[in-house]
Design an enzyme around this catalytic site. Structure first.
Site, PDB file in Angstrom:
ATOM      1  N   GLU A 175      41.469  34.258  36.610  1.00 17.08           N
ATOM      2  CA  GLU A 175      42.417  35.334  36.920  1.00 17.08           C
ATOM      3  C   GLU A 175      43.439  35.538  35.805  1.00 17.08           C
ATOM      4  OE1 GLU A 175      45.642  36.842  40.313  1.00 17.08           O
ATOM      5  OE2 GLU A 175      44.909  34.779  40.364  1.00 17.08           O
ATOM      6  N   LYS A 212      39.059  37.652  38.665  1.00 18.14           N
ATOM      7  CA  LYS A 212      40.074  38.322  39.482  1.00 18.14           C
ATOM      8  C   LYS A 212      41.019  39.031  38.527  1.00 18.14           C
ATOM      9  CE  LYS A 212      43.456  37.737  43.195  1.00 18.14           C
ATOM     10  NZ  LYS A 212      43.840  36.976  44.388  1.00 18.14           N
TER      11      LYS A 212
END
Length: 296
Positions: A175, A212
């Site tokens: 992420e 993400k």
């Protein structure tokens, strides 16, 4: 690795719920839920309160495998129980795939980015996660400016940790969030996409990751990542957008599903009756689900 869970994450319709607020963000999450700081007197009581909130969400009828593919948990939540079962076991029995947040927070900003702080106990955490039947992990960095060197550092660090996580038999969610308030967000996203692609192309056929990412300024800017054979799934964070705004932006990006936190829990309150709580949760879950399965 659990093959049925892998297939669900790769091909299932739905989204990932992010219930992984850690020590720093928990007071804000609880306040949003209507539990103010004067209702707990120390950190242990605070974590008890947030576990009560998470338990209420996870055990609600609307929180089901028909809409929700996976849940990202905070480390303490992994070690706690829901209705007499460890949280990951409870989720797996519900047909929902459990993930664990493994990062220790963000370092100070440098070169337009915030790297992750060191994770000295990562190997031990991964061992315990495997014991607790966790499928994958999540770790977050933040990009504030389109600084090529800084963004390269972020992605290098994410994939260095990611390879250790893969070696332990789990699937990492990488992420590198781009700050939605950045004045040059689109430029940062272009650099980020290129850096991620370099690393993806270096992975072997046995090495798979999830990504993400902030919802990009330019629709389908991450299509090359969505289509890459080493990417199990690309999921999007709400990043400070309202739920309606995040959903609308998400619909513009083919193959990207939600992994929302604040946007999921925004209308939930501790003083709601169970009926009203579940109705509010159902409204959020249904709208995020529809944005995630939307086909242009």
């Amino acid at each position: 690795m659990n093959k049925s869970q892998f297939d669900k994450m790769k091909n299932g319709e739905g989204f990932i719920a992010a219930l992984d607020q850690s020590g720093g963000s928990t007071p804000k999450a609880l306040a949003g839920y209507g539990v103010l700081e004067d209702s707990y007197s120390n950190e242990d009581e605070m974590f008890d309160k947030v576990h009560e909130m998470r338990t209420r969400i996870i055990t609600s009828p609307s929180f089901s495998h028909e809409r929700i593919l996976g849940v990202i948990l905070f480390e303490q939540t992994m070690d706690r129980e829901i209705e007499g079962k460890y949280t990951a076991d409870y989720l797996a029995d519900k047909g929902i795939v459990p993930f664990l947040k493994v990062d220790k927070g963000l370092a100070d900003e440098e070169n337009g980015v915030q790297l992750m702080k060191p994770i000295p106990d990562l190997d031990e955490t991964l061992r315990r996660a495997t014991e607790r039947k966790i499928f994958g992990t999540k770790m977050r960095s933040v990009i504030h400016e389109p600084n090529t060197g800084g963004i390269k550092e972020v992605v290098d660090q994410q994939f260095d940790f990611g390879k250790r996580i893969i070696a332990a038999g789990l699937v990492p969610i990488i992420e590198p969030e781009v700050n939605i308030h950045s004045g040059q967000k689109e430029k940062s996203e272009e650099i980020l996409c290129d850096e991620i692609l370099k690393h993806l192309n270096d992975l072997s056929k046995e090495e798979n990751v999830m990504l993400k990412l902030s919802i990009p300024t330019k629709a389908n800017a991450y299509k090359k990542l969505v289509d890459h054979p080493r990417v199990v799934r690309v999921v999007a964070l709400s990043g400070g957008y309202s739920r309606d705004e995040a959903n609308e932006k998400l619909k513009e990006n083919d193959g990207v599903i939600a992994s929302f936190s604040r946007a999921l829990a925004a209308d939930l309150s501790a003083d709601q009756t169970d009926e009203k709580f579940d109705a509010a949760l159902k409204k959020a879950v249904d709208s995020i689900y529809e944005a995630s399965v939307h086909k242009n």
